[in-house]
Scaffold this motif. Sequence first.
Motif, mmCIF file in Angstrom:
data_model
loop_
_atom_site.group_PDB
_atom_site.id
_atom_site.type_symbol
_atom_site.label_atom_id
_atom_site.label_comp_id
_atom_site.label_asym_id
_atom_site.label_seq_id
_atom_site.Cartn_x
_atom_site.Cartn_y
_atom_site.Cartn_z
ATOM 1 N N GLN A 8 -4.059 11.628 4.200
ATOM 2 C CA GLN A 8 -4.776 11.340 2.969
ATOM 3 C C GLN A 8 -5.287 12.599 2.041
ATOM 4 N N CYS A 31 -5.694 -1.992 5.850
ATOM 5 C CA CYS A 31 -6.853 -1.308 5.249
ATOM 6 C C CYS A 31 -7.785 -2.662 5.077
ATOM 7 N N THR A 64 -11.980 2.732 5.551
ATOM 8 C CA THR A 64 -11.201 1.847 6.048
ATOM 9 C C THR A 64 -10.369 2.459 7.217
ATOM 10 N N ARG A 65 -10.177 3.869 6.884
ATOM 11 C CA ARG A 65 -9.350 4.665 7.618
ATOM 12 C C ARG A 65 -10.226 5.777 8.518
ATOM 13 N N THR A 96 -1.731 -4.705 5.327
ATOM 14 C CA THR A 96 -2.186 -4.646 3.999
ATOM 15 C C THR A 96 -3.271 -3.250 3.392
ATOM 16 N N CYS A 97 -3.275 -3.237 2.123
ATOM 17 C CA CYS A 97 -4.094 -1.995 1.559
ATOM 18 C C CYS A 97 -5.254 -2.839 0.892
ATOM 19 N N ALA A 98 -6.453 -1.913 0.700
ATOM 20 C CA ALA A 98 -7.606 -2.374 0.047
ATOM 21 C C ALA A 98 -8.176 -1.429 -0.961
ATOM 22 N N VAL A 99 -7.073 -0.605 -1.391
ATOM 23 C CA VAL A 99 -7.713 0.643 -2.369
ATOM 24 C C VAL A 99 -8.147 -0.119 -3.684
ATOM 25 N N GLY A 125 0.938 -1.284 -0.171
ATOM 26 C CA GLY A 125 -0.022 -0.144 -0.086
ATOM 27 C C GLY A 125 0.687 1.212 -0.215
ATOM 28 N N CYS A 126 0.127 2.280 0.180
ATOM 29 C CA CYS A 126 0.536 3.834 0.182
ATOM 30 C C CYS A 126 1.596 4.094 1.320
ATOM 31 N N ASN A 154 0.391 3.585 4.782
ATOM 32 C CA ASN A 154 0.576 2.449 5.390
ATOM 33 C C ASN A 154 2.120 1.957 5.611
ATOM 34 N N VAL A 159 -11.283 4.463 1.200
ATOM 35 C CA VAL A 159 -10.400 4.824 2.290
ATOM 36 C C VAL A 159 -11.238 5.515 3.651
HETATM 37 FE FE1 SF4 Z 1 -3.115 3.549 1.683
HETATM 38 FE FE2 SF4 Z 1 -5.558 3.557 0.596
HETATM 39 FE FE3 SF4 Z 1 -4.218 1.352 0.470
HETATM 40 FE FE4 SF4 Z 1 -5.333 1.985 2.872
HETATM 41 S S1 SF4 Z 1 -6.407 1.442 1.135
HETATM 42 S S2 SF4 Z 1 -3.146 1.211 2.358
HETATM 43 S S3 SF4 Z 1 -5.178 4.411 2.861
HETATM 44 S S4 SF4 Z 1 -3.632 3.263 -0.347
#
Ligand code: SF4
Length: 443
Positions: A194, A80, A162-163, A45-48, A9-10, A13, A159
């Motif tokens: 973000q 996420c 998730t956040r 993990t990431c969920a984007v 992820g970003c 993360n 996001v």
């Molecule tokens: Fe980052 Fe968005 Fe992925 Fe979460 S869903 S890790 S905020 S890119």
Amino acid sequence: MKVHIKTYGCQMNKYDSELISGLLKSDDFELIDDIEKADAVLVNTCAVREHAENRALSNISQLQNLKKRKPGMILGVLGCMSKHLGDKIFEDKTYVDLVLGPDSYRKLPEILNSKKRYKDIESRYDESYTDIFPTRKEGISAWVAISRGCDEECSYCIVPFTRGKERSRPVNNIIDEIKRLLDEGFKEVTLIGQNVNSYNYNGLDFPELLEKVSGIEGLKRIRFATSHPMNLSDRLIDVMAEEKTVCPYLHLPVQSGSNKILKAMKRSYTVEKYIEITEKAKIKIKDLAITTDIISGFPGESEDDHKLNVDLVKRVEFDGGFTFKYSPRDKTEAYTFGDDVPEKVKIRRLKEISEVLRECALKKNREWIGKVTEIMIEGKSKRDNSEVFGRTGGFKKVILKHNNLSVSTIIPVLIKNATSQTLFGELIEYSYPPKADPPPAEE
Ligand code: SF4
Ligand code: 5AD
């Protein structure tokens, strides 16, 4: 207990993984790179996009084999995707011991020590981890989170789910962290959130925060990401123009070049407004570099809308950018719009936009040929030991023949050549104060 963390992820993360490392900094835990020796493996993990989730899921499945070989090993899924799919993962994958969402890391040391199966994916508006100092691996630019969560309602984006809601971190806390980083030897920081420009702590906004951070002695460069075009105020542009330590670089995701699509995305600006903002910023901020994100194949995107994406990239002349295939995410508004652009069409459009972005980047990079710019050295070049590389204020990578420049040195270089990805520079002789300009040539 030996702990290995794998991060997807970003930047946020990655920062969270540093935060987790900070939380686990005690005699009980040792963070290690060698996964084979780990007593606990944490996958952040990431969920984007669905693709990001699939990668993490396949990694988690593979770790099941490692667990079979190492009975007693703890496997944790964080981040996420845990917030998004945590219930199902905890129920179906009985070999996963921990499932923790982005607001549930504080109790991690306790949870690991208890060796019990545990899930916590609650959203906690009051959790900003303000008192925890992240442990960073060596790097050039240290990330410093200034806010968590997001209050925008972009229709495609998971996001905010998730956040959670946006919370800004106290100013003093941010400044303390930066001072500690300077003591550790960092000279550059990247303020992350973000939506950094919407930072507001008890009335103190992002331009003011930038001014305060610029005033910290010893800090050479400040970057920030990610900016929302709607919050890129005139004051922010002025502060960027005035404060020499603030790098002339903006990552300003436009997402689409079509007003129809921007409206469906709930981006709250028009293409015209975006162009106006970027023009203004380019006029005021010397040598400004702008990069962007574009989503291809959003529901309802016609061939004309796609052409508008291409037109916008050419019009703004981005210094670079990322393109993503639209990925429907449940829990988002756009999920209810369907996913009507066929995969093949999405791929073709993505390629076309990437190509135009590449051409723009090449054009912008070539404009640097023959000019002098300052770079901060980041390390030795991987392909040639007699070369080092660094970055310009505009975040462009510069390769330079030299084998004796230490990391974090700032030096002026003359740019001799450029590709769409890289500039090639030459060290110039310089003296300080600069020599006086030669007298103008006689007519
Ligand atoms: Fe980052 Fe968005 Fe992925 Fe979460 S869903 S890790 S905020 S890119
Ligand atoms: N599908 C494709 N790309 C997405 N992004 C965010 N959500 C989605 C989605 N559902 C992209 C945006 C954002 C970047 C981090 O990811 O372009 O700026």
